[in-house]
Scaffold this active site. Structure first.
Site, PDB file in Angstrom:
ATOM      1  N   THR A 229       0.678  -1.187  -0.114  1.00 57.32           N
ATOM      2  CA  THR A 229       0.091  -0.130   0.027  1.00 57.32           C
ATOM      3  C   THR A 229       0.969   1.176   0.183  1.00 57.32           C
ATOM      4  O   THR A 229       0.302   2.355   0.154  1.00 57.32           O
ATOM      5  CB  THR A 229      -0.842  -0.123   1.299  1.00 57.32           C
ATOM      6  OG1 THR A 229      -0.230  -0.249   2.396  1.00 57.32           O
ATOM      7  CG2 THR A 229      -1.920  -1.231   1.119  1.00 57.32           C
ATOM      8  N   ALA A 230       2.312   1.107  -0.370  1.00 60.10           N
ATOM      9  CA  ALA A 230       2.995   2.234  -0.182  1.00 60.10           C
ATOM     10  C   ALA A 230       3.516   2.577  -1.638  1.00 60.10           C
ATOM     11  O   ALA A 230       2.385   3.664  -2.178  1.00 60.10           O
ATOM     12  CB  ALA A 230       4.314   1.679   0.275  1.00 60.10           C
ATOM     13  N   ARG A 231       4.356   2.565  -2.466  1.00 57.80           N
ATOM     14  CA  ARG A 231       4.551   2.908  -3.701  1.00 57.80           C
ATOM     15  C   ARG A 231       4.992   1.793  -4.643  1.00 57.80           C
ATOM     16  O   ARG A 231       5.748   0.717  -4.431  1.00 57.80           O
ATOM     17  CB  ARG A 231       5.778   3.986  -3.525  1.00 57.80           C
ATOM     18  CG  ARG A 231       5.398   5.403  -3.156  1.00 57.80           C
ATOM     19  CD  ARG A 231       4.515   5.881  -4.131  1.00 57.80           C
ATOM     20  NE  ARG A 231       4.217   7.274  -3.547  1.00 57.80           N
ATOM     21  CZ  ARG A 231       3.228   7.659  -2.729  1.00 57.80           C
ATOM     22  NH1 ARG A 231       2.364   6.559  -2.158  1.00 57.80           N
ATOM     23  NH2 ARG A 231       3.023   8.811  -2.321  1.00 57.80           N
ATOM     24  N   GLU A 260       0.949   4.660 -12.886  1.00 58.21           N
ATOM     25  CA  GLU A 260      -0.513   4.755 -12.452  1.00 58.21           C
ATOM     26  C   GLU A 260      -1.099   6.007 -13.135  1.00 58.21           C
ATOM     27  O   GLU A 260      -0.319   7.087 -13.482  1.00 58.21           O
ATOM     28  CB  GLU A 260      -0.587   5.145 -10.826  1.00 58.21           C
ATOM     29  CG  GLU A 260      -0.210   4.254 -10.000  1.00 58.21           C
ATOM     30  CD  GLU A 260      -0.356   4.327  -8.598  1.00 58.21           C
ATOM     31  OE1 GLU A 260      -0.554   5.473  -8.126  1.00 58.21           O
ATOM     32  OE2 GLU A 260       0.135   3.553  -7.871  1.00 58.21           O
ATOM     33  N   HIS A 279      -4.987   2.359  -5.877  1.00 61.62           N
ATOM     34  CA  HIS A 279      -4.309   3.247  -4.972  1.00 61.62           C
ATOM     35  C   HIS A 279      -5.187   4.199  -4.085  1.00 61.62           C
ATOM     36  O   HIS A 279      -5.065   5.611  -4.139  1.00 61.62           O
ATOM     37  CB  HIS A 279      -3.305   4.201  -5.512  1.00 61.62           C
ATOM     38  CG  HIS A 279      -2.145   4.761  -4.888  1.00 61.62           C
ATOM     39  ND1 HIS A 279      -0.799   5.122  -5.439  1.00 61.62           N
ATOM     40  CD2 HIS A 279      -2.003   4.881  -3.462  1.00 61.62           C
ATOM     41  CE1 HIS A 279      -0.034   5.430  -4.499  1.00 61.62           C
ATOM     42  NE2 HIS A 279      -0.551   5.521  -3.398  1.00 61.62           N
ATOM     43  N   ILE A 280      -6.102   3.602  -3.493  1.00 59.31           N
ATOM     44  CA  ILE A 280      -7.218   4.212  -2.597  1.00 59.31           C
ATOM     45  C   ILE A 280      -7.032   4.075  -1.004  1.00 59.31           C
ATOM     46  O   ILE A 280      -7.929   4.386  -0.402  1.00 59.31           O
ATOM     47  CB  ILE A 280      -8.531   3.919  -3.184  1.00 59.31           C
ATOM     48  CG1 ILE A 280      -8.723   2.407  -3.198  1.00 59.31           C
ATOM     49  CG2 ILE A 280      -8.787   4.625  -4.627  1.00 59.31           C
ATOM     50  CD1 ILE A 280      -8.855   1.655  -2.027  1.00 59.31           C
ATOM     51  N   GLY A 281      -5.763   3.574  -0.673  1.00 55.21           N
ATOM     52  CA  GLY A 281      -5.801   3.116   0.797  1.00 55.21           C
ATOM     53  C   GLY A 281      -6.057   4.261   1.899  1.00 55.21           C
ATOM     54  O   GLY A 281      -6.552   4.132   2.823  1.00 55.21           O
TER      55      GLY A 281
END
Length: 310
Positions: A229-231, A260, A279-281
């Site tokens: 959930t980082a990069r 992205e 990427h909605i964490g």
């Protein structure tokens, strides 16, 4: 009279943040601003600050804004900001560290559980009319080891939840201090070898780009779960794809990707052992407010300090 212009690389900002910035003119760049868009806006408005939500801010944008004093990230990751260029121009870069920690940590836990419990696959089978109770076995996380790369606000929040599940928590972070007693600090090679699940919670740097690659994946246990959930740049995507297909990696739960938004036809699409989210964490109603307020407060602190020194 306006105290100056602030450009937001997005289409909106939480009202609570706008209230803090009421003395400034706020200009929105939209959800997908290009560098050319940002350069044009900077030339037109000569902002004193930029709040970064989407897109990148590089040297060309900074040079187009001679009054620019601070670039404030709407969140914690500053890899989309050219920090070297900013430092060379005397522009401060700040981040709303921890503002979305709860949201991202919960997303990481959701992805871990989805992988361990085959949530997506079983849901699809049920909707198709199947009943796999006699043939399916999920993975129990209690008693297993989770390795966290990065023990900042998000990593430690996730560690607390993993500990509550009865997991052994090990972590690698050369900058972490005063860790809680349920987190064991280990060397990175130890983390790869001992983890039943790995979750990435570190910023992306030139040093750690592609840190999870064919070599490090080979060190991992067969059947490991990978969560990111980082990069996206932390992972060699081709190597991960091969590891998942061979089932050396049991499943991967990913919220971030090397490029992205993900382009149609990406190799991960359609792969049964990948759980993907866009990427909605950190995108929750609470985090939206927290990140906006954090970004606003941070830039105001810098501007106030600059004004006092003038």
């Amino acid at each position: 009279m306006s105290a100056g212009t602030i450009i937001v690389t997005g289409a909106d900002l939480a009202q609570q943040a706008l209230d803090l910035l009421k003395n400034f003119e706020v200009v929105y760049a939209g959800k997908t601003p290009t560098e050319d868009d940002m350069v044009a806006l900077a030339r037109q408005h000569d902002p004193v600050a930029i709040i970064v939500r989407y897109g990148k801010v590089g040297a060309a944008v900074m040079d187009a804004a001679p009054s620019l004093k601070v670039i404030s990230k709407h969140g914690s990751g500053t890899d989309t900001i050219d920090k070297v260029a900013a430092k060379a121009r005397g522009i401060e870069v700040v981040a709303a560290v921890g503002a979305n920690a709860a949201a991202v940590a919960e997303q990481a836990l959701a992805l871990l559980l989805a992988c361990a419990k085959s949530v997506v696959a079983l849901d699809a089978r049920m909707h198709a009319g199947h009943w796999d109770k006699a043939t399916h076995k999920s993975l129990e996380l209690g008693g297993r080891t989770v390795g966290l790369v990065g023990l900042g606000a998000i990593g430690l929040r996730f560690a607390k939840m993993a500990d509550a599940l009865g997991m052994r928590v090990i972590g690698f972070d050369p900058f972490a201090k005063n860790l809680p007693d349920y987190v064991q600090s280990v060397a990175l090679d130890t983390l790869w070898r001992e983890s039943d699940a790995i979750s990435l919670h570190c910023p992306l740097t030139d040093e750690n780009r592609g840190m999870l690659n064919a070599g490090t994946l080979a060190l991992c246990k067969r059947g490991v779960i990978v969560v990111n959930t980082a990069r996206g740049g932390l992972i060699d995507e081709a190597a991960l794809l091969q590891a998942v297909r061979s089932r050396h990696v049991m499943a991967a739960g990913l919220d971030s990707f090397a490029v992205e938004p993900m382009a149609p036809g990406h190799p991960f699409q359609g792969e049964p052992h990948f759980i993907l989210s866009p990427h909605i964490g950190g995108v929750t109603s609470d985090a939206y407010v927290n990140m906006g307020v954090g970004a606003a407060r941070n830039l105001l602190t810098v501007l106030e300090r600059a004004a006092a020194a003038a």
